[in-house]
Design a protein around this motif. Sequence first.
Motif, PDB file in Angstrom:
ATOM      1  N   TRP A 179       0.817  -1.206   0.000  1.00 35.31           N
ATOM      2  CA  TRP A 179       0.000   0.000   0.000  1.00 35.31           C
ATOM      3  C   TRP A 179       0.852   1.258   0.000  1.00 35.31           C
ATOM      4  O   TRP A 179       1.848   1.357   0.718  1.00 35.31           O
ATOM      5  CB  TRP A 179      -0.908   0.034   1.218  1.00 35.31           C
ATOM      6  N   ASP A 180       0.458   2.211  -0.818  1.00 32.78           N
ATOM      7  CA  ASP A 180       0.990   3.566  -0.753  1.00 32.78           C
ATOM      8  C   ASP A 180      -0.105   4.500  -1.254  1.00 32.78           C
ATOM      9  O   ASP A 180      -0.711   4.251  -2.303  1.00 32.78           O
ATOM     10  CB  ASP A 180       2.247   3.727  -1.604  1.00 32.78           C
ATOM     11  N   GLU A 181      -0.350   5.553  -0.524  1.00 32.44           N
ATOM     12  CA  GLU A 181      -1.409   6.479  -0.903  1.00 32.44           C
ATOM     13  C   GLU A 181      -1.181   7.073  -2.295  1.00 32.44           C
ATOM     14  O   GLU A 181      -2.110   7.229  -3.089  1.00 32.44           O
ATOM     15  CB  GLU A 181      -1.515   7.601   0.127  1.00 32.44           C
ATOM     16  N   GLY A 182       0.089   7.391  -2.592  1.00 33.09           N
ATOM     17  CA  GLY A 182       0.397   7.936  -3.904  1.00 33.09           C
ATOM     18  C   GLY A 182       0.152   6.938  -5.018  1.00 33.09           C
ATOM     19  O   GLY A 182      -0.390   7.283  -6.076  1.00 33.09           O
ATOM     20  N   GLY A 183       0.548   5.682  -4.779  1.00 38.39           N
ATOM     21  CA  GLY A 183       0.308   4.655  -5.784  1.00 38.39           C
ATOM     22  C   GLY A 183      -1.167   4.464  -6.063  1.00 38.39           C
ATOM     23  O   GLY A 183      -1.581   4.308  -7.226  1.00 38.39           O
ATOM     24  N   ARG A 184      -1.982   4.488  -5.000  1.00 39.57           N
ATOM     25  CA  ARG A 184      -3.434   4.356  -5.188  1.00 39.57           C
ATOM     26  C   ARG A 184      -3.981   5.548  -5.966  1.00 39.57           C
ATOM     27  O   ARG A 184      -4.844   5.396  -6.853  1.00 39.57           O
ATOM     28  CB  ARG A 184      -4.117   4.241  -3.824  1.00 39.57           C
ATOM     29  N   LYS A 185      -3.482   6.733  -5.686  1.00 39.92           N
ATOM     30  CA  LYS A 185      -3.949   7.928  -6.383  1.00 39.92           C
ATOM     31  C   LYS A 185      -3.638   7.846  -7.879  1.00 39.92           C
ATOM     32  O   LYS A 185      -4.484   8.174  -8.725  1.00 39.92           O
ATOM     33  CB  LYS A 185      -3.279   9.167  -5.778  1.00 39.92           C
ATOM     34  N   VAL A 186      -2.442   7.379  -8.215  1.00 41.57           N
ATOM     35  CA  VAL A 186      -2.066   7.257  -9.620  1.00 41.57           C
ATOM     36  C   VAL A 186      -2.883   6.154 -10.295  1.00 41.57           C
ATOM     37  O   VAL A 186      -3.298   6.284 -11.458  1.00 41.57           O
ATOM     38  CB  VAL A 186      -0.557   6.997  -9.759  1.00 41.57           C
ATOM     39  N   ALA A 187      -3.137   5.059  -9.587  1.00 42.23           N
ATOM     40  CA  ALA A 187      -3.959   3.983 -10.146  1.00 42.23           C
ATOM     41  C   ALA A 187      -5.376   4.481 -10.428  1.00 42.23           C
ATOM     42  O   ALA A 187      -5.940   4.217 -11.495  1.00 42.23           O
ATOM     43  CB  ALA A 187      -3.992   2.797  -9.187  1.00 42.23           C
ATOM     44  N   ASP A 188      -5.972   5.214  -9.471  1.00 44.77           N
ATOM     45  CA  ASP A 188      -7.309   5.771  -9.685  1.00 44.77           C
ATOM     46  C   ASP A 188      -7.330   6.680 -10.907  1.00 44.77           C
ATOM     47  O   ASP A 188      -8.256   6.625 -11.730  1.00 44.77           O
ATOM     48  CB  ASP A 188      -7.759   6.568  -8.456  1.00 44.77           C
ATOM     49  N   SER A 189      -6.316   7.520 -11.034  1.00 44.05           N
ATOM     50  CA  SER A 189      -6.261   8.457 -12.144  1.00 44.05           C
ATOM     51  C   SER A 189      -6.148   7.729 -13.480  1.00 44.05           C
ATOM     52  O   SER A 189      -6.783   8.113 -14.476  1.00 44.05           O
ATOM     53  CB  SER A 189      -5.081   9.406 -11.954  1.00 44.05           C
TER      54      SER A 189
END
Length: 304
Positions: A179-189
């Motif tokens: 988990w990484d918040e930034g990784g999730r944000k990029v995946a969502d985008s």
Amino acid sequence: MQRYDRLREILRLDPDRDFLAIYRLTTTYEFPWDFTRALELALLRTYAVPSIGRLLAQTAEFTDRAQRRYDDTALLLDAVVEHGFESDTARTAIRRVNQMHRSYDISGDDMRYVLCTFVVAPARWLDAYGWRPLTHHERRASANYYATLGRHMGITDIPDSFEEFEATLDAYERAHFGWDEGGRKVADSTIDLMASWYPAPLAPALRGASLALLDEPLLDAFRYGRPNPGVQRLVRGALRLRGRAVRLLPPRRTPHYARQNPEIKSYPGGYDVGELGTFPVPGAGGCPVPHPRRPAGAEAQPPA
């Protein structure tokens, strides 16, 4: 020309010597749509490595300018496939990729892992959904193609075979997915970007379809909920049916390059390979050495 004639042409070539020709035939004649989809999923996989996802989130390129960064990535990789390693266009594309990578603190292990996704993800996609799987011949050629690209990019300890690429990828994901918040944000985008290519009312369904294609380690790393099993069966079954239908179609007679994909939207008037990508400002988190904005030898390209 019959359905398997081009495969026979591929099998007459040497995967250690003619790997570029084999890879070009495989990607632009046999499976252009499948390779595009598989490499999109490969891109998502890289975000699940926290050091990669966090860096991409910090640059904001794949969140604030997702379409442009998607296009630039596809076009820079496509330039090498279309023109070959010795061409001025490919040299310019590789130079641009290297300039961007040198602007950030990226580990050699992460670079090697990303290279592995380019080799392994398409083969696994075609095993599941293609009108035929990749042959051992094509897998060997793909491994040789990306090993050559990796050497041009200065990557070290590159695997020697498809099997080693696959083992390296699996081991790296077991050790580093998380988990990484930034990784999730990029995946969502990125998932939102892919949904944006279709009519807006379809966006929720397309996002759900995208999640239905992700495996459990990837879902867990991004902390996505488990897809509805019925939706997952529907989406994966539809892709398998597409593969069976494509098998019945006549073979493609002209190559289809990534620059021809309708998803590439940023350059309706054409583009210059030397202008693709980002140009980090020296001294502002980027490379301290200024880079020219128009390297010599770049070829202007037709509209995407």
